[in-house]
Design a protein around this motif. Structure first.
Motif, PDB file in Angstrom:
ATOM      1  N   ARG A  80       0.765  -0.983  -0.188  1.00 23.75           N
ATOM      2  CA  ARG A  80       0.572   0.243   0.111  1.00 23.75           C
ATOM      3  C   ARG A  80       1.212   1.210   0.004  1.00 23.75           C
ATOM      4  N   TYR A  81       1.755   0.764   0.047  1.00 23.48           N
ATOM      5  CA  TYR A  81       2.772   2.340   1.208  1.00 23.48           C
ATOM      6  C   TYR A  81       4.543   2.584   0.701  1.00 23.48           C
ATOM      7  N   LEU A  82       4.456   1.697  -0.945  1.00 28.47           N
ATOM      8  CA  LEU A  82       5.842   1.617  -0.581  1.00 28.47           C
ATOM      9  C   LEU A  82       6.644   2.601  -1.328  1.00 28.47           C
ATOM     10  N   GLU A  83       6.623   3.278  -1.846  1.00 21.30           N
ATOM     11  CA  GLU A  83       7.491   4.924  -2.409  1.00 21.30           C
ATOM     12  C   GLU A  83       7.254   5.868  -0.832  1.00 21.30           C
ATOM     13  N   GLN A  84       6.359   5.747   0.200  1.00 21.56           N
ATOM     14  CA  GLN A  84       6.526   6.138   0.622  1.00 21.56           C
ATOM     15  C   GLN A  84       7.408   5.454   1.957  1.00 21.56           C
ATOM     16  N   LEU A  85       7.371   4.515   1.931  1.00 18.60           N
ATOM     17  CA  LEU A  85       8.462   3.602   3.479  1.00 18.60           C
ATOM     18  C   LEU A  85       9.913   3.810   2.615  1.00 18.60           C
ATOM     19  N   LYS A  86       9.888   3.321   1.696  1.00 14.14           N
ATOM     20  CA  LYS A  86      11.195   3.763   1.241  1.00 14.14           C
ATOM     21  C   LYS A  86      11.711   4.914   1.447  1.00 14.14           C
ATOM     22  N   LYS A  87      11.091   6.026   1.397  1.00 13.10           N
ATOM     23  CA  LYS A  87      11.810   7.310   1.520  1.00 13.10           C
ATOM     24  C   LYS A  87      11.910   7.846   3.353  1.00 13.10           C
ATOM     25  N   GLU A  88      10.521   7.141   3.597  1.00 12.11           N
ATOM     26  CA  GLU A  88      10.732   8.113   5.413  1.00 12.11           C
ATOM     27  C   GLU A  88      11.442   6.336   6.096  1.00 12.11           C
ATOM     28  N   ILE A  89      12.103   5.371   5.217  1.00  9.76           N
ATOM     29  CA  ILE A  89      13.022   4.309   6.664  1.00  9.76           C
ATOM     30  C   ILE A  89      13.726   3.349   5.017  1.00  9.76           C
ATOM     31  N   PRO A  90      14.630   4.059   4.774  1.00  8.31           N
ATOM     32  CA  PRO A  90      15.858   4.392   3.388  1.00  8.31           C
ATOM     33  C   PRO A  90      16.513   2.943   4.675  1.00  8.31           C
ATOM     34  N   GLU A  91      16.868   2.430   5.809  1.00  9.86           N
ATOM     35  CA  GLU A  91      17.494   1.636   6.396  1.00  9.86           C
ATOM     36  C   GLU A  91      17.078   0.216   6.832  1.00  9.86           C
ATOM     37  N   VAL A  92      16.213  -0.294   5.698  1.00 12.77           N
ATOM     38  CA  VAL A  92      15.414  -1.025   5.745  1.00 12.77           C
ATOM     39  C   VAL A  92      16.173  -1.166   3.617  1.00 12.77           C
ATOM     40  N   CYS A 143     -10.786  -9.174  -2.650  1.00 13.99           N
ATOM     41  CA  CYS A 143     -12.219  -8.958  -2.438  1.00 13.99           C
ATOM     42  C   CYS A 143     -12.552  -7.992  -3.384  1.00 13.99           C
ATOM     43  N   SER A 144     -14.203  -7.989  -3.376  1.00 16.80           N
ATOM     44  CA  SER A 144     -14.654  -7.866  -4.948  1.00 16.80           C
ATOM     45  C   SER A 144     -15.508  -7.237  -4.024  1.00 16.80           C
ATOM     46  N   ASN A 145     -16.508  -6.657  -2.420  1.00 14.98           N
ATOM     47  CA  ASN A 145     -17.099  -6.499  -2.075  1.00 14.98           C
ATOM     48  C   ASN A 145     -17.146  -5.027  -1.998  1.00 14.98           C
ATOM     49  N   HIS A 146     -15.932  -4.197  -2.119  1.00 15.33           N
ATOM     50  CA  HIS A 146     -15.372  -2.967  -1.587  1.00 15.33           C
ATOM     51  C   HIS A 146     -16.263  -2.080  -0.524  1.00 15.33           C
ATOM     52  N   CYS A 147     -15.959  -2.507   0.630  1.00 16.57           N
ATOM     53  CA  CYS A 147     -16.993  -2.292   1.563  1.00 16.57           C
ATOM     54  C   CYS A 147     -16.278  -0.291   1.210  1.00 16.57           C
ATOM     55  N   THR A 148     -16.864   0.113   2.018  1.00 19.62           N
ATOM     56  CA  THR A 148     -16.290   1.529   2.044  1.00 19.62           C
ATOM     57  C   THR A 148     -16.097   2.226   2.740  1.00 19.62           C
ATOM     58  N   TYR A 149     -15.154   1.046   3.401  1.00 17.87           N
ATOM     59  CA  TYR A 149     -14.287   1.228   4.699  1.00 17.87           C
ATOM     60  C   TYR A 149     -13.160   0.704   4.973  1.00 17.87           C
ATOM     61  N   CYS A 150     -13.180   0.264   3.813  1.00 15.76           N
ATOM     62  CA  CYS A 150     -12.070  -1.425   3.805  1.00 15.76           C
ATOM     63  C   CYS A 150     -11.031  -0.846   2.658  1.00 15.76           C
ATOM     64  N   ALA A 151      -9.582  -1.408   3.040  1.00 13.16           N
ATOM     65  CA  ALA A 151      -8.498  -1.153   1.966  1.00 13.16           C
ATOM     66  C   ALA A 151      -8.264  -2.317   1.122  1.00 13.16           C
ATOM     67  N   ILE A 152      -8.926  -3.818   1.980  1.00 11.62           N
ATOM     68  CA  ILE A 152      -8.561  -4.729   1.232  1.00 11.62           C
ATOM     69  C   ILE A 152      -8.493  -4.683  -0.615  1.00 11.62           C
ATOM     70  N   PRO A 153      -8.907  -3.922  -1.069  1.00 11.78           N
ATOM     71  CA  PRO A 153      -9.512  -4.443  -2.553  1.00 11.78           C
ATOM     72  C   PRO A 153      -8.330  -3.162  -2.868  1.00 11.78           C
ATOM     73  N   LEU A 154      -8.128  -2.519  -2.527  1.00 12.90           N
ATOM     74  CA  LEU A 154      -6.886  -1.748  -2.404  1.00 12.90           C
ATOM     75  C   LEU A 154      -5.236  -2.240  -2.571  1.00 12.90           C
ATOM     76  N   ILE A 155      -5.405  -3.003  -1.311  1.00 12.20           N
ATOM     77  CA  ILE A 155      -4.069  -3.955  -1.047  1.00 12.20           C
ATOM     78  C   ILE A 155      -3.974  -5.425  -2.530  1.00 12.20           C
ATOM     79  N   ARG A 156      -5.129  -5.940  -1.591  1.00 11.31           N
ATOM     80  CA  ARG A 156      -5.030  -7.511  -2.954  1.00 11.31           C
ATOM     81  C   ARG A 156      -5.667  -7.205  -4.107  1.00 11.31           C
ATOM     82  N   GLY A 157      -6.197  -6.543  -4.412  1.00  5.76           N
ATOM     83  CA  GLY A 157      -6.598  -6.576  -5.835  1.00  5.76           C
ATOM     84  C   GLY A 157      -8.412  -7.093  -5.353  1.00  5.76           C
ATOM     85  N   GLU A 158      -9.132  -7.091  -6.678  1.00  4.50           N
ATOM     86  CA  GLU A 158     -10.074  -8.303  -6.964  1.00  4.50           C
ATOM     87  C   GLU A 158      -9.920  -9.561  -6.355  1.00  4.50           C
TER      88      GLU A 158
END
Length: 429
Positions: A80-92, A143-158
């Protein structure tokens, strides 16, 4: 060869990913260690579902890099946050998002220079983190349910179902390894087969699984209410291999809130479904999850949810306060509920459920259960039956016995006392 330790955060679906990663490492000669101090490489498998899980992931990463080891971070937070994490925690040293799991081995090469790393993640090569005779079996992804509070489809796809033959083959493989209890996993288990064009359903899969010689029990988790068919209920009622355990996250009871959540069905459907299950499966265990403090939830709607819970009397109930997640529709909804109000509502609800749980548990007094031994605590053996799932959220069965027992033994237990969340019983011959 390098020594590797793995920290797995989040849900049991994430656990399966961790087991696949451990399997990849093990078959390529890495030594798996349980102590960070002994590891050359530390892999952190993160969760990115809600604010608390994201904070846990970040804190774990920051703590781990202080050990001076090579650090690999993967999982939902990275997806979900790959590019942001790379910038903020370069030690990884290495970030591996879920979309790159298919080349996990290739990416690991860049870090460890182990020229012998061969094939990537494989369901037939898992290192199990569960007891020796129990395992999770993932039947799909996304997940394809797309509940309005849920980020799972954004992370794991349909939602994508695993091929039927692939699942059955893995189940047979698990049984050949000594597994006799399988828990089926997916974000929406009842969705299984919906993306096929041959009429395959969850019942089709269950029919194949109950026919496997040596498979003693199957448990289902994450059943979406409006997808629980009469056929599924009847199948569970008639097949003792399937635990009479219905994990049905409803999220709320009030129609307006359910609609704003983009949840299908309504209160009428929920009541009819639960009554139908209890009529057809008299020994059914009902578990649910609810959310409080969804944007614009009124005091009246919250109180109606409390009344609904009191009327239904779920055997197990988990609850959480709404978490405002970026990139989800409800993030920008007006009338966000203050954190203090959400937490007060959550506390009150859980106190209500404590009383219900104590009352409901009493129905198991004098019942004889088949119990799987999972450990020992405070001088008692601890176990699990059809009554409680393996994810440690349903309470425990404490057992009094004069016999020496081993982990994974299966015994008969008569319930002699009940508590708010736990049961107490005696072994019987």
């Amino acid at each position: 060869m390098s020594k590797v330790g793995l920290i797995s955060l989040g849900c049991d679906k994430n656990r399966v990913d961790s087991e696949l990663i451990l399997g990849l490492l093990s078959r390529n000669g890495y030594e798996i260690v349980s102590s960070i101090n002994k590891a050359d490489i530390i892999i952190i498998n993160t969760c990115g579902f809600i604010t608390d899980s994201k904070a846990e992931g970040i804190n774990t990463i920051l703590e781990t890099i202080n050990y001076g080891k090579k650090v690999v971070v993967t999982g939902c937070l990275v997806e979900r946050y790959l590019e942001q994490l790379k910038k903020e925690i370069p030690e990884v040293d290495l970030w591996i998002p879920i979309r790159d799991y298919y080349r996990f081995n290739e990416l690991l090469l860049s870090l460890d220079n182990n020229k012998n790393i061969t094939p990537s993640l494989d369901y037939h090569n898992r290192i199990f983190t569960t007891q020796k005779n129990t395992a999770y079996l993932r039947i799909g992804e996304g997940c394809s349910n797309h509940c309005t509070y849920c980020a799972i489809p954004l992370i794991r796809g349909e939602y994508v179902s695993r091929p039927l033959d692939d699942i059955v083959e893995e189940a047979n493989h698990l049984v050949s390894l000594g597994v006799n209890e399988i828990t089926l996993l997916e974000q929406d288990t009842t969705k299984y087969g919906s993306d096929f064009k041959d009429g395959t359903t969850l019942v089709t899969l269950l029919d194949k699984l109950v026919a496997i010689d040596g498979l003693k029990h199957v448990r289902l988790l994450y059943l979406y209410p409006d997808e629980i068919s009469d056929e599924l209920i009847d199948f569970i009622a008639k097949n003792p291999v399937i635990y009479p355990y219905f994990d049905i996250p409803i999220q709320h009871s009030e129609d307006r809130i359910l609609k704003k959540m983009n949840r299908r069905g309504d209160k009428k459907l929920l009541i009819e479904l639960i009554n139908k299950i209890r009529e057809k499966v008299p020994n059914a265990i009902l578990r649910t999850t609810v959310m409080v403090g969804f944007p614009s939830e009124s005091e009246e709607e919250y109180n109606n949810l409390l009344k609904f819970i009191k009327d239904i009397k779920f055997d197990h109930l988990g609850a959480f306060a709404y978490s405002q997640e970026e990139d989800t529709p409800s993030y920008s909804y007006p009338e966000q509920i203050p954190e203090e109000v959400k937490n007060d509502r959550l506390d009150k609800l859980m106190k209500v459920q404590q009383k219900i749980s104590y009352q409901v548990n009493k129905k198991h007094l004098d019942e004889v259960m088949e119990v799987l031994i999972t450990g020992k605590e405070n001088g008692y053996y601890v176990g699990r039956s059809y009554w409680n799932a393996p994810d440690d959220v349903d309470g425990k069965i404490f057992i009094k016995t004069n016999n020496e027992l081993s982990i994974s033994d299966i015994i008969k237990v008569k319930i002699t006392d009940t508590y708010v969340y736990d049961l107490l019983g005696e072994e019987i011959q």
